[in-house]
Design a protein around this motif. Structure first.
Motif, PDB file in Angstrom:
ATOM      1  N   ALA A 138       0.766  -0.806  -0.160  1.00  0.00           N
ATOM      2  CA  ALA A 138      -0.292   0.076   0.105  1.00  0.00           C
ATOM      3  C   ALA A 138       0.955   1.241   0.096  1.00  0.00           C
ATOM      4  N   VAL A 139       0.289   2.322  -0.714  1.00  0.00           N
ATOM      5  CA  VAL A 139       1.351   3.225  -0.932  1.00  0.00           C
ATOM      6  C   VAL A 139       0.366   4.536  -0.031  1.00  0.00           C
ATOM      7  N   PHE A 140       0.794   4.930   0.708  1.00  0.00           N
ATOM      8  CA  PHE A 140       0.669   6.246   1.276  1.00  0.00           C
ATOM      9  C   PHE A 140       0.987   7.781   1.046  1.00  0.00           C
ATOM     10  N   GLN A 141       0.577   8.445   0.249  1.00  0.00           N
ATOM     11  CA  GLN A 141       1.179   9.989  -0.369  1.00  0.00           C
ATOM     12  C   GLN A 141       0.192  11.185   0.853  1.00  0.00           C
ATOM     13  N   HIS A 142       1.340  11.880   1.692  1.00  0.00           N
ATOM     14  CA  HIS A 142       0.625  12.813   2.640  1.00  0.00           C
ATOM     15  C   HIS A 142       0.611  13.602   1.822  1.00  0.00           C
ATOM     16  N   GLY A 143      -0.379  14.552   2.296  1.00  0.00           N
ATOM     17  CA  GLY A 143      -0.604  16.114   2.216  1.00  0.00           C
ATOM     18  C   GLY A 143      -0.464  17.328   2.616  1.00  0.00           C
ATOM     19  N   THR A 144      -0.576  18.543   2.679  1.00  0.00           N
ATOM     20  CA  THR A 144      -0.338  19.912   3.027  1.00  0.00           C
ATOM     21  C   THR A 144      -2.285  20.983   3.479  1.00  0.00           C
ATOM     22  N   VAL A 145      -2.095  21.770   4.503  1.00  0.00           N
ATOM     23  CA  VAL A 145      -2.923  22.298   4.618  1.00  0.00           C
ATOM     24  C   VAL A 145      -1.565  23.985   4.733  1.00  0.00           C
ATOM     25  N   THR A 146      -2.545  25.086   3.373  1.00  0.00           N
ATOM     26  CA  THR A 146      -1.240  26.280   3.754  1.00  0.00           C
ATOM     27  C   THR A 146      -2.554  27.443   4.195  1.00  0.00           C
ATOM     28  N   ILE A 147      -2.151  28.479   5.027  1.00  0.00           N
ATOM     29  CA  ILE A 147      -2.678  29.523   5.789  1.00  0.00           C
ATOM     30  C   ILE A 147      -2.378  30.344   4.659  1.00  0.00           C
ATOM     31  N   THR A 148      -3.724  30.661   3.777  1.00  0.00           N
ATOM     32  CA  THR A 148      -3.655  32.300   3.427  1.00  0.00           C
ATOM     33  C   THR A 148      -4.356  33.249   4.178  1.00  0.00           C
ATOM     34  N   GLY A 149      -4.937  33.514   4.826  1.00  0.00           N
ATOM     35  CA  GLY A 149      -5.433  34.668   5.875  1.00  0.00           C
ATOM     36  C   GLY A 149      -6.625  34.656   6.357  1.00  0.00           C
ATOM     37  N   GLY A 150      -7.264  34.791   6.729  1.00  0.00           N
ATOM     38  CA  GLY A 150      -8.657  35.280   7.020  1.00  0.00           C
ATOM     39  C   GLY A 150      -9.449  34.801   6.132  1.00  0.00           C
ATOM     40  N   ILE A 151     -11.304  34.726   6.960  1.00  0.00           N
ATOM     41  CA  ILE A 151     -11.862  35.214   5.917  1.00  0.00           C
ATOM     42  C   ILE A 151     -12.827  36.021   5.825  1.00  0.00           C
ATOM     43  N   GLY A 152     -12.270  38.098   6.224  1.00  0.00           N
ATOM     44  CA  GLY A 152     -12.818  38.488   5.840  1.00  0.00           C
ATOM     45  C   GLY A 152     -12.401  39.187   7.838  1.00  0.00           C
ATOM     46  N   ASN A 153     -12.884  40.269   7.652  1.00  0.00           N
ATOM     47  CA  ASN A 153     -13.259  41.247   8.496  1.00  0.00           C
ATOM     48  C   ASN A 153     -14.274  41.909   7.855  1.00  0.00           C
ATOM     49  N   THR A 154     -15.841  41.817   8.999  1.00  0.00           N
ATOM     50  CA  THR A 154     -16.825  43.085   8.753  1.00  0.00           C
ATOM     51  C   THR A 154     -16.867  43.946   9.801  1.00  0.00           C
ATOM     52  N   PRO A 155     -16.747  44.463   9.487  1.00  0.00           N
ATOM     53  CA  PRO A 155     -16.274  45.800  10.449  1.00  0.00           C
ATOM     54  C   PRO A 155     -17.455  45.884  11.638  1.00  0.00           C
ATOM     55  N   PRO A 156     -16.826  46.861  12.770  1.00  0.00           N
ATOM     56  CA  PRO A 156     -18.220  46.845  13.928  1.00  0.00           C
ATOM     57  C   PRO A 156     -19.312  47.709  13.817  1.00  0.00           C
ATOM     58  N   ILE A 157     -20.166  47.605  13.981  1.00  0.00           N
ATOM     59  CA  ILE A 157     -20.979  49.040  13.810  1.00  0.00           C
ATOM     60  C   ILE A 157     -21.459  49.628  15.166  1.00  0.00           C
ATOM     61  N   LEU A 158     -21.289  50.800  15.168  1.00  0.00           N
ATOM     62  CA  LEU A 158     -21.484  51.930  16.110  1.00  0.00           C
ATOM     63  C   LEU A 158     -22.318  52.122  16.228  1.00  0.00           C
ATOM     64  N   GLN A 159     -23.633  52.132  17.108  1.00  0.00           N
ATOM     65  CA  GLN A 159     -25.106  52.755  17.356  1.00  0.00           C
ATOM     66  C   GLN A 159     -24.970  54.226  17.302  1.00  0.00           C
ATOM     67  N   PRO A 160     -26.177  54.432  17.058  1.00  0.00           N
ATOM     68  CA  PRO A 160     -25.868  55.974  16.668  1.00  0.00           C
ATOM     69  C   PRO A 160     -25.839  56.523  17.692  1.00  0.00           C
ATOM     70  N   ILE A 161     -25.556  57.845  18.220  1.00  0.00           N
ATOM     71  CA  ILE A 161     -25.199  58.775  19.102  1.00  0.00           C
ATOM     72  C   ILE A 161     -26.189  60.151  18.600  1.00  0.00           C
ATOM     73  N   GLY A 162     -26.995  60.453  19.748  1.00  0.00           N
ATOM     74  CA  GLY A 162     -27.931  60.907  19.681  1.00  0.00           C
ATOM     75  C   GLY A 162     -27.280  62.453  20.153  1.00  0.00           C
TER      76      GLY A 162
END
Length: 192
Positions: A138-162
């Motif tokens: 049997a032949v077992f072939q290795h792999g890899t996982v390379t990380i390329t960054g985040g899945i995105g950043n949603t900006p925070p929401i500031l509640q209205p200031i009266g």
């Protein structure tokens, strides 16, 4: 004179080698990654024990899903080694996959941008045929996982200031409220 013969089954050597292959993938920080383990000439398999080494500072194991109907693999990860196991308890229903996907391994990506994890079959990985004979080629072939960054950043929401009123010479306090869809911690700062 009495002759005694002890019999032992011979190890199986397939005409074309059985291959298990892990892919080379790119994934994003904070996202799940599905690693599809594929087989080639994966026939008449009665038992599977796989040990896969991974970097647990980059990946966190979540689950294993079999692509073979009626076959459930047990999976457990400890100290960066994922152990996967299955055997045909009836000795009458071996896996006859041929070529194609055998398992999907799901990991959560916890590593930083630019990190990676090798997915390495350890020497304890074994296959046996339906008669419980080891498959030695049997032949077992290795792999890899390379990380390329985040899945995105949603900006925070500031509640209205009266409208606000302040008196000269008196400390002014303003209560702020904001939320962040990504669950990131929020801090507030003001410049005079």
């Amino acid at each position: 004179m009495i002759a005694v013969t002890f019999g032992m089954s011979a190890p199986t050597l397939a005409s074309s080698s059985t291959v298990l292959r892990l892919p080379h993938l790119v994934a994003s920080t904070g996202a799940p990654v599905e690693v599809i383990l594929t087989g080639e000439a994966f026939n008449n398999i009665g038992a599977v024990t796989l040990k896969i080494d991974f970097d647990e500072t980059v990946l966190a194991y979540e689950q294993v899903v079999s692509h073979v109907t009626g076959v459930t693999f047990l999976g457990n990860a400890t100290d960066g080694v994922l152990t996967l196991a299955w055997f045909d308890a009836t000795a009458s229903n071996p896996i006859n996959l041929g070529d194609g996907p055998l398992l999907t391994l799901t990991f959560q990506v916890i590593g930083a941008d630019g990190s990676n994890s090798a997915l390495t079959f350890l020497a304890q990985s074994e296959l046996a045929d339906a008669s419980a004979n080891p498959i030695l080629d049997a032949v077992f072939q290795h792999g890899t996982v390379t990380i390329t960054g985040g899945i995105g950043n949603t900006p925070p929401i500031l509640q209205p200031i009266g409208p606000q009123a302040a008196t000269v010479g008196v400390t002014f306090a303003l209560a702020l409220s904001a939320s962040d869809a990504d669950g990131d911690p929020l801090t507030f700062a003001a410049d005079p």
